[in-house]
Design an enzyme around this catalytic site. Sequence first.
Site, mmCIF file in Angstrom:
data_model
loop_
_atom_site.group_PDB
_atom_site.id
_atom_site.type_symbol
_atom_site.label_atom_id
_atom_site.label_comp_id
_atom_site.label_asym_id
_atom_site.label_seq_id
_atom_site.Cartn_x
_atom_site.Cartn_y
_atom_site.Cartn_z
ATOM 1 N N LYS A 8 35.172 47.191 44.997
ATOM 2 C CA LYS A 8 35.429 48.485 44.366
ATOM 3 C C LYS A 8 35.042 48.403 42.885
ATOM 4 O O LYS A 8 35.216 47.362 42.242
ATOM 5 C CB LYS A 8 36.927 48.745 44.520
ATOM 6 C CG LYS A 8 37.448 49.987 43.852
ATOM 7 C CD LYS A 8 38.820 50.302 44.386
ATOM 8 C CE LYS A 8 39.887 50.179 43.312
ATOM 9 N NZ LYS A 8 41.182 50.712 43.704
ATOM 10 N N LYS A 42 37.729 47.018 36.846
ATOM 11 C CA LYS A 42 37.615 46.016 35.799
ATOM 12 C C LYS A 42 37.968 44.617 36.280
ATOM 13 O O LYS A 42 37.625 43.635 35.634
ATOM 14 C CB LYS A 42 38.531 46.401 34.651
ATOM 15 C CG LYS A 42 38.035 45.904 33.319
ATOM 16 C CD LYS A 42 38.925 46.489 32.279
ATOM 17 C CE LYS A 42 38.790 45.964 30.916
ATOM 18 N NZ LYS A 42 39.783 46.623 30.061
ATOM 19 N N LYS A 80 44.876 39.415 45.619
ATOM 20 C CA LYS A 80 45.194 39.086 44.220
ATOM 21 C C LYS A 80 45.714 37.658 44.105
ATOM 22 O O LYS A 80 45.476 36.979 43.114
ATOM 23 C CB LYS A 80 46.249 40.047 43.656
ATOM 24 C CG LYS A 80 45.799 41.489 43.645
ATOM 25 C CD LYS A 80 45.140 41.881 42.354
ATOM 26 C CE LYS A 80 44.758 43.332 42.416
ATOM 27 N NZ LYS A 80 43.770 43.798 41.528
#
Length: 331
Positions: free
Chosen positions: A196, A199, A114
């Site tokens: 994966k 969104k 991230k």
Amino acid sequence: MSKPFVFSGIQPNGDLNIGHYIGAIKNWLKLQEEYDCLYSIVDLHAITIPEKVKGKINNNIYDLLAWFLAFGLDINKSKIMLQSDNPDHPYLGWILNCFTPFGLANRMTQFKEKTSELKETISCGLFNYPILMAADVLLYDCDIVPVGEDQKQHLELARDVAQRFNSMYEPIFKLPEPLIQKNGARIKDLYHIEKKMSKSSKDEKGIIFILDSKENIYKKILKAPTDSKNSIQFNNQQPEIANLLNIYAGITDLSIKDIEAKYKNSDYKQFKEDLADIVWKFLENIQSQYHKYISDKSYLNKILDEGLAFSQAITNPKIKQVRKVLGISKT
Ligand code: TRP
């Protein structure tokens, strides 16, 4: 009350897709038949990447709850709670922060991923996310935590932190066991097969949302990229077909072997058309259930209230015990 206790959570991110069903919720439905289950809508986790649209998380929370019910979570068997309703979660989260070596938290691969995506907008909350997750599970002395492969490292951290606390003071936390679903646990984005289905990939055409229209579902599945082998087999060389097979198996409960056999002489077009039919039939029914539940807000609130009462009956005494052991309570 001797059944093993199960706890798990999903973030109200508003991106519920077929991967969440196959990889998580479907498993929850099985577990509720055998165990005492508490499922949490983890909104305090959802804000670790701030939502820009005001009020959106609130809608997502009710949505998620309505979807749980639509999929068949049975509130006579499972309890559902909203994480932010029970302040014991962040309370223990803070305490555990103080028992988590920085270097250990800094090793979390999800955070690293991230960080490279979000750059300087990354928050301290996101860094501390796994520690709040540790609090979620340790509060309940739960036995089993069903999670996706990507959360395994976070559960290891929870066990590690619990062990540190236990050995420093008293063994008051039970070490939870992760339950990682094997096959099909991770449905991939149709276009970004290494990612994966979620969104966070900006491209919505690779995601089959639970609320997608019939037209969109057909379009997405029929146009999903594949290789040129035209052979429906599950293997590493054909990751796109393997992913579609996982979706097929996840919805129908047929084994991959049976599906391969069924489509031995078919081409991709036939296979995709059948898959689109199957996915739509399944979702059409779920969507109508969802619409029924989402329109009854007082019922949804009642479920959350009951979930909260159930949860606090366990966590309040636990927090008392933790404070006492730490020496931060009145005596
Ligand atoms: N981090 C999990 C995810 O994003 C969600 C979660 C939060 C969770 N707390 C939890 C899962 C406790 C299991 C147990 O998938």
